[in-house]
Scaffold this active site. Sequence first.
Site, PDB file in Angstrom:
ATOM      1  N   HIS A 104       0.855  -1.187   0.000  1.00 43.88           N
ATOM      2  CA  HIS A 104       0.000   0.000   0.000  1.00 43.88           C
ATOM      3  C   HIS A 104       0.883   1.226   0.000  1.00 43.88           C
ATOM      4  CE1 HIS A 104      -4.246  -1.392   1.224  1.00 43.88           C
ATOM      5  NE2 HIS A 104      -3.655  -2.284   0.469  1.00 43.88           N
ATOM      6  N   TYR A 129      -9.341   6.151   6.521  1.00 47.12           N
ATOM      7  CA  TYR A 129      -9.478   6.631   7.903  1.00 47.12           C
ATOM      8  C   TYR A 129     -10.475   7.775   7.847  1.00 47.12           C
ATOM      9  CZ  TYR A 129      -5.213   4.123   9.349  1.00 47.12           C
ATOM     10  OH  TYR A 129      -4.284   3.158   9.659  1.00 47.12           O
ATOM     11  N   LYS A 168       0.446   0.979  14.780  1.00 44.69           N
ATOM     12  CA  LYS A 168       1.817   0.907  15.284  1.00 44.69           C
ATOM     13  C   LYS A 168       2.074  -0.227  16.284  1.00 44.69           C
ATOM     14  CE  LYS A 168       3.566   3.955  12.814  1.00 44.69           C
ATOM     15  NZ  LYS A 168       3.679   3.109  11.618  1.00 44.69           N
ATOM     16  N   TYR A 211       3.845   6.999   9.313  1.00 39.81           N
ATOM     17  CA  TYR A 211       3.004   5.843   8.980  1.00 39.81           C
ATOM     18  C   TYR A 211       3.846   4.677   8.477  1.00 39.81           C
ATOM     19  CZ  TYR A 211      -1.291   3.384   7.941  1.00 39.81           C
ATOM     20  OH  TYR A 211      -2.316   2.473   7.965  1.00 39.81           O
TER      21      TYR A 211
HETATM   22  C1  PHB Z   1      -6.361  -3.438  10.576  1.00 36.92           C
HETATM   23  O1  PHB Z   1      -6.400  -3.746   9.383  1.00 36.92           O
HETATM   24  O2  PHB Z   1      -6.709  -4.221  11.456  1.00 36.92           O
HETATM   25  C2  PHB Z   1      -5.884  -2.072  10.933  1.00 36.92           C
HETATM   26  C3  PHB Z   1      -5.364  -1.257   9.949  1.00 36.92           C
HETATM   27  C4  PHB Z   1      -4.937   0.025  10.264  1.00 36.92           C
HETATM   28  C5  PHB Z   1      -5.034   0.472  11.561  1.00 36.92           C
HETATM   29  C6  PHB Z   1      -5.523  -0.347  12.555  1.00 36.92           C
HETATM   30  C7  PHB Z   1      -5.955  -1.639  12.245  1.00 36.92           C
HETATM   31  O3  PHB Z   1      -4.633   1.743  11.857  1.00 36.92           O
END
Ligand code: PHB
Length: 389
Positions: free
Chosen positions: A72, A200, A296, A384
Amino acid sequence: MRTQVCIIGGGPSGLLLSQLLHRKGIDTIVLERKTRDYVLGRIRAGILEVGFTDLMREAGVGARMDAEGFKHDGTVIAYGEEEFGVSFHEHTGTDVLVYGQTELTRDLYDAREAEGGNLVFNVENVKIHDAKGAAPYVTYQVDGGEHRIDCDYVAGCDGFHGVSRQTIPLTVRREYEKLYPFGWLGVLSETPPVHDELIYSWSERGFALCSMRNANLSRYYIQCSLSDAPQDWSDEAFWSELKRRIPSRYADALVTGPSIEKSIAPLRSFVTEPMRWGRLFLCGDAAHIVPPTGAKGLNTAASDIHYLYHGLMQFYQDGDSTGLDAYSEKALARVWKAERFSWTTTNLLHRYPDQSEFDLKMQRADIDFLRSNVAAQKVFAENYVGLPY
Ligand code: PHB
Ligand code: APR
């Protein structure tokens, strides 16, 4: 029994450390309180930083991850109906890998078992003795029988509820904690992800996250009340709430289906200091917890393992304990920065019960700044994909 490094906890931290050390001829025993199936049944995060994937390859367990993981190179951030992308590749030259913790834990178990690793399951009453002395040992019970392992070092990889951290006396140990007034309700479903990048999403009704594991396995979360229980949320109620919290073009495209897992996790930031006490080293969730916003948790565990692995290698190969002596300081320096990112990202995107109109305007301005400012996007992207080790 005797081993060089006794590892308490057979989650990702303990297994990765055991596998890495094994490849360098360093002997370990892993003590796990549950069964392998129980550990593999826990649905956790799924975003790996480059540092983590490098460690998996070095441990000789990167093949399936590389074949099945999805790169990604950016993410979507939404605010109501508005949305923008943050490119990781453009700002950092690198990306993250979507590969579930369940899968990488399975790969590690398979490798440890194939290579004759010593893993003991269903252990009870684990106790660490003489960690401050020259000859530590660990005692435990299995099926009522008493056992003892003498070792050079103990790695406490036993998660937030383990015994390792508690072994460090309160006169030495200092804990820092922040509890958030909400949790995340997570659903796993065998449906295609709504989008090829993570979303998000800030919304008036609370945060939502659209994530995935593969082309037919989606992971979605919504911010929920701490008093909610998973059984309070029917699948229908979950999908309808998720749709109200993401931009309508995604809501309209969302494919829903029966949940195959549904759970609630409260959000917490937690750090314990120091991460070393004598011959005991804490790694991963045993030493720190982050709220999941920013993914994280698993990745801070990986940086701990990196520092400890290199420290142990230096000691066993060159008789040099400099790396071990620097472990706590180095690991914590990186952990605190991951804590900072997880905390700011949580604050940026969630609704707080006591938020004033002013607080909401600040959140709006923060998100707008991130959308319009290249430097802010670079800061987000660097954090990130993971700060350097
Ligand atoms: C997840 O795919 O479980 C996931 C992805 C990103 C996050 C938290 C959990 O920030
Ligand atoms: N004795 C032996 N094993 C124990 C004990 C104990 N007293 N207490 C806990 N354990 C085991 C747990 O059953 C668990 O399998 O230790 C393991 C710890 O694993 P995790 O909680 O997964 O922690 P860790 O390996 O550090 O993984 C990092 O990153 O994404 C986050 O929380 C997520 O699990 C993830 C973590």
